[in-house]
Every structure is written in structure tokens, then in C-alpha cells.
Design a protein around this motif. Structure first.
Motif, PDB file in Angstrom:
ATOM      1  N   ALA A  56      90.642  69.167  19.775  1.00  0.00           N
ATOM      2  CA  ALA A  56      91.444  68.626  20.871  1.00  0.00           C
ATOM      3  C   ALA A  56      90.621  68.469  22.140  1.00  0.00           C
ATOM      4  O   ALA A  56      90.814  67.513  22.893  1.00  0.00           O
ATOM      5  N   PHE A  73      97.958  75.474  19.472  1.00  0.00           N
ATOM      6  CA  PHE A  73      96.528  75.220  19.550  1.00  0.00           C
ATOM      7  C   PHE A  73      95.812  76.543  19.313  1.00  0.00           C
ATOM      8  O   PHE A  73      96.384  77.619  19.510  1.00  0.00           O
ATOM      9  N   ASP A 119      93.672  71.503  17.622  1.00  0.00           N
ATOM     10  CA  ASP A 119      95.081  71.226  17.333  1.00  0.00           C
ATOM     11  C   ASP A 119      95.535  72.123  16.190  1.00  0.00           C
ATOM     12  O   ASP A 119      94.959  72.118  15.099  1.00  0.00           O
TER      13      ASP A 119
END
Length: 244
Positions: free
Chosen positions: A93, A67, A86
Motif C-alpha cells: 500500500a 493493514f 493491504d
């Protein structure tokens, strides 16, 4: 399945920032008592911060999920923001905005949008202790209002500060001469969560670790955080869109 590691990353990120990633060097400082260090670490370590970098999440099912993150803290106006992307699909995310005690959160991985106060939203983000969240949002990592006792052990330039609370115990390893933290371990209900700080860098923002590792024993989880940017205090220039 997704909810467990997103909540874990969010909790881990805030835990990392709780531990005072930036510390002002104190050259040849004399060794003080436990009360002095508890008081020092109970104060905000900086007023504002803009940080970004990468995260790798690992547990029994996932090995190194990537991430990227951006973390903003405008202490003067009591505004914070954490955004996760992500690293595989380059998709949002999580985006969590905190203004005062009011929270607005969008977490696409969980197909969830939330709003409310910190105390109503925090349980959805992993049941994190809200008082600890409030503490770390202010960049403090000792809560003198809740601690029940302290103990200090020093050998050369390595100090171990133990802070007791009713439900848990925190152990902070640091250097008395620089006030840099090597690790912080929270012991609670038979579980240990340890934050380890590596690769300290010195620049205009001060001294901060290039890598922070958050490891939990139960469930066995590891979050590795690598800073690519860390700017603090008067070096931060906020834009009107940063907290919208």
C-alpha cells in the motif's frame, strides 16, 4: 477516495510514534514542574526502533479496513522507513523511506512515486505540518523551540501537561511515577485529535502499549494500531537491505 484514507493512515502512524510509545519506568518519582516534564518529553525517547503490527482504519465510508505495517528508525544514522500492506489483498500500500531530510515514497494505492525533501513531499501526504513530522521522526512530542507556554495539573498519580503553541494546544495525560502516557490530545482550529494508549506491556524493550487508538473529530476518523513486535535501542540489529 483511496488517497484520503492512505494519507490518513500515514499521518496517524507517524502521530502514534510521536507520542513516545516506549517509556522507561521511573519508580516513585517526585512530581516536578511543567518545565521539567516539557523538557523530558522533548527529548528522543529511544535511539532506534523496529516495530510491526496491524492497523484498522475507520471513517464514514469504511469500517475497519485492515493493514499491516513495519516501522524502522535507525536514529544513529538518521534513517526511517514505514511500509504498509493491504490486509485484504496482501498487496503493498505504501513504502516511505526518509534518510536525513530526503524522502523517497512509493504509494501503489495512489499510483504515485515521489522523491524530494520532507517539506516538498509532506503536503502530498495530507498536508501534515513538517515541523511536527520532524519532531515525531525523532521520537519527541514536545517542541520546546515553538511552544509558547506550559501548564501542569496533578491529582494523585495522574498528571495533565498542557503545552501551548501559536496554532494549537497539546494536552498530555501521563503518570508522574512511571512516565507512561495515557493520552495525548491536539486541539487545533476547533478540531481534536486524540491518541489513547492501552494494554501496556513490559519486556526487554521497556514499557509500551499493545494498542494505540488515534481518533479525529473532523473528519470523524479512527485508526487502531496493534503492536505485534516492538524492539528498541541496542536490541535492534539492522540489515543492509532495511533502508534500500
Amino acid at each position: 477516495m483511496r488517497s484520503s484514507y492512505i494519507a490518513g493512515i500515514i499521518a496517524g502512524i507517524y502521530a502514534l510514534f510521536m507520542t513516545g510509545c516506549v517509556s522507561a519506568p521511573v519508580t516513585h518519582a517526585p512530581v516536578r514542574d511543567a518545565a521539567f516534564y516539557a523538557s523530558y518529553f522533548a527529548k528522543p525517547q529511544f535511539r532506534s526502533v523496529y516495530a510491526s503490527g496491524g492497523i484498522f482504519y475507520k471513517d464514514s465510508r469504511y469500517d475497519g479496513l485492515p493493514f499491516s505495517f513495519i516501522y524502522l528508525n535507525d536514529g544513529a544514522n538518521d534513517r526511517k522507513r514505514l511500509s504498509l500492506t493491504d490486509g485484504i489483498f496482501n498487496a503493498p500500500a505504501a513504502d516511505i523511506l526518509l534518510i536525513g531530510s530526503n524522502v523517497r515514497a512509493s504509494i501503489p494505492f495512489l499510483k504515485t512515486n515521489m522523491s524530494g525533501t520532507l517539506r516538498t513531499v509532506a503536503p502530498v501526504l495530507g498536508g501534515i505540518d513538517t515541523d511536527t513530522l520532524l519532531m515525531l521522526f525523532d521520537f519527541r512530542f514536545v517542541d520546546t523551540t515553538r511552544m509558547t507556554g506550559t501548564k501542569l495539573a496533578v491529582v494523585n498519580d495522574k498528571a495533565e501537561l498542557t503545552v501551548d503553541y501559536a496554532p494549537w494546544q497539546d494536552v498530555i495525560i501521563f503518570s508522574p511515577s512511571t512516565m507512561r502516557i495515557a493520552s495525548l490530545t491536539r486541539r487545533s482550529y476547533g478540531n481534536d485529535v486524540t491518541l489513547t494508549f492501552r494494554d501496556y506491556r513490559d519486556d526487554a524493550s521497556g514499557a509500551y502499549p499493545g494498542t494505540v487508538i488515534c481518533a479525529a473529530k473532523i473528519p470523524k476518523t479512527e485508526i487502531r494500531l496493534h503492536f505485534s513486535m516492538f524492539v528498541v535501542n541496542e536490541n535492534v540489529n539492522w540489515k543492509a537491505t532495511d533502508f534500500r
